[in-house]
Scaffold this motif. Structure first.
Motif, PDB file in Angstrom:
ATOM      1  N   GLY A 123       0.813  -1.204   0.000  1.00  0.00           N
ATOM      2  CA  GLY A 123       0.000   0.000   0.000  1.00  0.00           C
ATOM      3  C   GLY A 123       0.845   1.251   0.000  1.00  0.00           C
ATOM      4  N   GLY A 124       2.151   1.105   0.298  1.00  0.00           N
ATOM      5  CA  GLY A 124       3.057   2.245   0.260  1.00  0.00           C
ATOM      6  C   GLY A 124       2.750   3.295   1.303  1.00  0.00           C
ATOM      7  N   HIS A 125       2.536   2.873   2.557  1.00  0.00           N
ATOM      8  CA  HIS A 125       2.232   3.842   3.610  1.00  0.00           C
ATOM      9  C   HIS A 125       3.486   4.594   4.043  1.00  0.00           C
ATOM     10  CE1 HIS A 125      -1.468   1.270   5.038  1.00  0.00           C
ATOM     11  NE2 HIS A 125      -1.458   1.486   3.734  1.00  0.00           N
ATOM     12  N   PHE A 126       4.480   3.852   4.579  1.00  0.00           N
ATOM     13  CA  PHE A 126       5.737   4.410   5.091  1.00  0.00           C
ATOM     14  C   PHE A 126       5.469   5.472   6.167  1.00  0.00           C
ATOM     15  CE2 PHE A 126       6.513   4.150   0.288  1.00  0.00           C
ATOM     16  CZ  PHE A 126       6.614   2.765   0.314  1.00  0.00           C
ATOM     17  N   ASN A 127       4.346   5.376   6.837  1.00  0.00           N
ATOM     18  CA  ASN A 127       3.906   6.431   7.745  1.00  0.00           C
ATOM     19  C   ASN A 127       2.889   5.863   8.732  1.00  0.00           C
ATOM     20  OD1 ASN A 127       2.712   8.705   8.942  1.00  0.00           O
ATOM     21  ND2 ASN A 127       2.846   9.926   7.080  1.00  0.00           N
ATOM     22  N   PRO A 128       3.203   5.809  10.034  1.00  0.00           N
ATOM     23  CA  PRO A 128       2.250   5.288  11.008  1.00  0.00           C
ATOM     24  C   PRO A 128       0.914   6.027  11.025  1.00  0.00           C
ATOM     25  CG  PRO A 128       4.427   5.428  11.979  1.00  0.00           C
ATOM     26  CD  PRO A 128       4.500   6.134  10.652  1.00  0.00           C
ATOM     27  N   ALA A 129       0.925   7.317  10.707  1.00  0.00           N
ATOM     28  CA  ALA A 129      -0.332   8.074  10.683  1.00  0.00           C
ATOM     29  C   ALA A 129      -1.248   7.567   9.577  1.00  0.00           C
ATOM     30  CB  ALA A 129      -0.044   9.562  10.488  1.00  0.00           C
ATOM     31  N   VAL A 130      -0.672   7.246   8.422  1.00  0.00           N
ATOM     32  CA  VAL A 130      -1.462   6.707   7.318  1.00  0.00           C
ATOM     33  C   VAL A 130      -1.972   5.316   7.670  1.00  0.00           C
ATOM     34  CG1 VAL A 130      -1.373   5.968   4.901  1.00  0.00           C
ATOM     35  CG2 VAL A 130      -0.226   8.077   5.599  1.00  0.00           C
ATOM     36  N   VAL A 172      11.416   1.051  12.640  1.00  0.00           N
ATOM     37  CA  VAL A 172      12.739   0.427  12.517  1.00  0.00           C
ATOM     38  C   VAL A 172      13.380   0.816  11.182  1.00  0.00           C
ATOM     39  CG1 VAL A 172      13.991  -1.758  12.386  1.00  0.00           C
ATOM     40  CG2 VAL A 172      12.139  -1.485  14.041  1.00  0.00           C
ATOM     41  N   GLY A 173      12.585   0.843  10.126  1.00  0.00           N
ATOM     42  CA  GLY A 173      13.107   1.253   8.828  1.00  0.00           C
ATOM     43  C   GLY A 173      13.590   2.688   8.848  1.00  0.00           C
ATOM     44  N   ALA A 174      12.804   3.575   9.436  1.00  0.00           N
ATOM     45  CA  ALA A 174      13.199   4.988   9.500  1.00  0.00           C
ATOM     46  C   ALA A 174      14.481   5.174  10.305  1.00  0.00           C
ATOM     47  CB  ALA A 174      12.064   5.813  10.113  1.00  0.00           C
ATOM     48  N   LEU A 175      14.608   4.471  11.416  1.00  0.00           N
ATOM     49  CA  LEU A 175      15.826   4.564  12.228  1.00  0.00           C
ATOM     50  C   LEU A 175      17.029   4.030  11.459  1.00  0.00           C
ATOM     51  CD1 LEU A 175      14.416   3.393  15.685  1.00  0.00           C
ATOM     52  CD2 LEU A 175      15.005   5.726  15.006  1.00  0.00           C
ATOM     53  N   SER A 176      16.821   2.952  10.718  1.00  0.00           N
ATOM     54  CA  SER A 176      17.901   2.402   9.897  1.00  0.00           C
ATOM     55  C   SER A 176      18.298   3.397   8.811  1.00  0.00           C
ATOM     56  CB  SER A 176      17.465   1.084   9.254  1.00  0.00           C
ATOM     57  OG  SER A 176      17.098   0.126  10.232  1.00  0.00           O
ATOM     58  N   GLY A 177      17.309   4.041   8.221  1.00  0.00           N
ATOM     59  CA  GLY A 177      17.571   4.994   7.153  1.00  0.00           C
ATOM     60  C   GLY A 177      18.367   6.195   7.612  1.00  0.00           C
ATOM     61  N   VAL A 178      18.056   6.709   8.789  1.00  0.00           N
ATOM     62  CA  VAL A 178      18.791   7.893   9.252  1.00  0.00           C
ATOM     63  C   VAL A 178      20.230   7.532   9.577  1.00  0.00           C
ATOM     64  CG1 VAL A 178      18.274   7.734  11.743  1.00  0.00           C
ATOM     65  CG2 VAL A 178      18.598   9.963  10.694  1.00  0.00           C
ATOM     66  N   ALA A 186       4.917  15.462   9.006  1.00  0.00           N
ATOM     67  CA  ALA A 186       3.670  14.723   8.758  1.00  0.00           C
ATOM     68  C   ALA A 186       3.821  13.206   8.832  1.00  0.00           C
ATOM     69  CB  ALA A 186       3.073  15.124   7.404  1.00  0.00           C
ATOM     70  N   ASN A 187       4.755  12.730   9.662  1.00  0.00           N
ATOM     71  CA  ASN A 187       5.045  11.301   9.716  1.00  0.00           C
ATOM     72  C   ASN A 187       5.744  10.995  11.041  1.00  0.00           C
ATOM     73  OD1 ASN A 187       6.303   8.726   9.411  1.00  0.00           O
ATOM     74  ND2 ASN A 187       6.320   8.960   7.203  1.00  0.00           N
ATOM     75  N   PRO A 188       5.082  10.294  11.968  1.00  0.00           N
ATOM     76  CA  PRO A 188       5.712  10.018  13.267  1.00  0.00           C
ATOM     77  C   PRO A 188       7.014   9.233  13.175  1.00  0.00           C
ATOM     78  CG  PRO A 188       3.339   9.685  13.406  1.00  0.00           C
ATOM     79  CD  PRO A 188       3.657   9.892  11.950  1.00  0.00           C
ATOM     80  N   PHE A 202       5.375  16.975  18.195  1.00  0.00           N
ATOM     81  CA  PHE A 202       5.178  16.781  16.755  1.00  0.00           C
ATOM     82  C   PHE A 202       4.332  15.535  16.488  1.00  0.00           C
ATOM     83  CE2 PHE A 202       7.449  20.293  15.465  1.00  0.00           C
ATOM     84  CZ  PHE A 202       7.805  20.293  14.122  1.00  0.00           C
ATOM     85  N   VAL A 203       4.635  14.453  17.189  1.00  0.00           N
ATOM     86  CA  VAL A 203       3.885  13.204  16.978  1.00  0.00           C
ATOM     87  C   VAL A 203       2.424  13.381  17.372  1.00  0.00           C
ATOM     88  CG1 VAL A 203       3.655  10.807  17.716  1.00  0.00           C
ATOM     89  CG2 VAL A 203       5.922  11.729  17.178  1.00  0.00           C
ATOM     90  N   VAL A 204       2.179  14.040  18.475  1.00  0.00           N
ATOM     91  CA  VAL A 204       0.787  14.296  18.900  1.00  0.00           C
ATOM     92  C   VAL A 204       0.071  15.134  17.841  1.00  0.00           C
ATOM     93  CG1 VAL A 204      -0.659  15.491  20.590  1.00  0.00           C
ATOM     94  CG2 VAL A 204       1.238  14.057  21.365  1.00  0.00           C
TER      95      VAL A 204
END
Length: 235
Positions: free
Chosen positions: A69-76, A105-111, A183-185, A208-210
Motif C-alpha cells: 500500500g506504500g504507507h511508510f507512515n504510522p499516521a497513514v 525500525v526502517g526509518a531509524l535504519s535509514g537515518v 507529517a510522519n511520526p 510533533f507526533v501528537v
C-alpha cells in the motif's frame, strides 16, 4: 488460529521497512548534501530537500505500493486501521502493529545509513528545536491534508495517482508549512538522530507526533465527509 512463520506473509512488512528507510535516507541525506553544496543558502537548501524528497517518495510508492500500500507512515496506517475497524477495506490490528514497527525500525535504519554515507557518526542527537505553536499548527494541517489527498484518490478509484500526488504534495508542503511538513511520526522520531539541517531535537518529537496523530484523525473526518464511498485501499 495464529499464522505460523511459514505461512506469514512478510512482504508487506518488508516493503514498509524498505520504503521508510529509503524515505528517511532521501530526507536526511539530501539535507546533509544541501548544507555542504549550498552553505548559508537556506532557501536553496529547502528547494534541494523538497525536490529530492518528493521525487523519492513518488518512486517508492510506485514501486512498493502494490506490495504493502506504500504507507511508510504510522499516521497513514492508523487511518487505514480505523477504516478497517469500521467495516471498510483496511488494516487489521495485527497488520497495523507490524506496519508501525517496520516503519519505525526502517526509518531509524535509514537515518543511520544517511549519516554514515556522509561520513558522520551513525547517531547524533539533533539540536534543532521546532516545537513552537506555529510549527505544531503546521504539522496538524500538513498531516490533515496528506490524509485527505490519499483518501480522495483511493476512494475515487484513482489509486494510480496516489504516488505522484503525494510526492507533489509533500514537495509543496515543504514550502507552505512552517514545520516543512514532517507529517510522519516514524520520520520524526528518526530525524532526532541526525544533527543536520533535517534534524529535530528529541524534546520536540513528542509534540510533533501528537500533532501528526491529531492531523490524521482530522484528515479522516474531513475525508469521510468529502469521500464517503468505500473502495479498496491496495492495488
Amino acid at each position: 488460529m495464529p499464522h505460523s512463520i511459514a505461512t506469514w506473509n512478510y512482504r508487506p512488512a518488508l516493503a514498509e521497512f524498505i520504503g521508510s528507510a529509503m524515505l528517511v535516507m532521501a530526507i536526511v541525506g539530501s539535507g546533509i548534501a544541501a548544507s555542504s553544496l549550498s552553505p548559508n543558502e537556506s532557501g536553496l537548501q529547502l528547494l534541494e530537500m523538497s525536490v529530492t524528497t518528493g521525487l523519492a517518495l513518488t518512486v517508492l510508492v510506485l514501486v512498493l505500493g502494490p506490495v504493502s500500500g506504500g504507507h511508510f507512515n504510522p499516521a497513514v496506517s492508523l487511518i487505514f486501521w480505523v477504516i478497517g475497524r469500521r467495516g471498510g477495506t483496511g488494516l487489521t490490528t495485527g497488520e497495523l502493529a507490524t506496519f508501525v514497527v517496520a516503519q519505525v525500525v526502517g526509518a531509524l535504519s535509514g537515518v543511520m545509513l544517511a549519516n554514515v554515507m556522509f561520513g558522520l557518526r551513525p547517531v547524533s542527537t539533533a539540536t534543532q528545536h521546532r516545537a513552537s505553536a506555529a510549527h505544531l499548527v503546521a504539522e496538524v494541517l500538513a498531516t490533515t491534508i496528506l490524509i485527505v489527498v490519499i483518501l480522495g484518490l483511493v476512494r475515487g478509484n484513482r489509486v494510480a495517482l496516489v504516488a505522484p500526488a503525494v510526492g507533489s504534495y509533500v514537495s509543496a508542503a515543504f514550502w507552505f508549512t512552517s514545520s516543512t511538513c514532517f507529517a510522519n511520526p516514524a520520520v520524526t522520531v528518526a530525524r532526532a538522530l541526525s544533527d543536520s539541517v533535517g534534524g529535530i531535537s528529541p524534546s520536540s518529537v513528542p509534540a510533533f507526533v501528537v500533532a501528526q496523530v491529531a492531523g490524521a484523525v482530522l484528515g479522516l473526518l474531513v475525508g469521510a465527509a468529502l469521500f464517503p464511498v468505500e473502495s479498496p485501499l491496495r492495488r
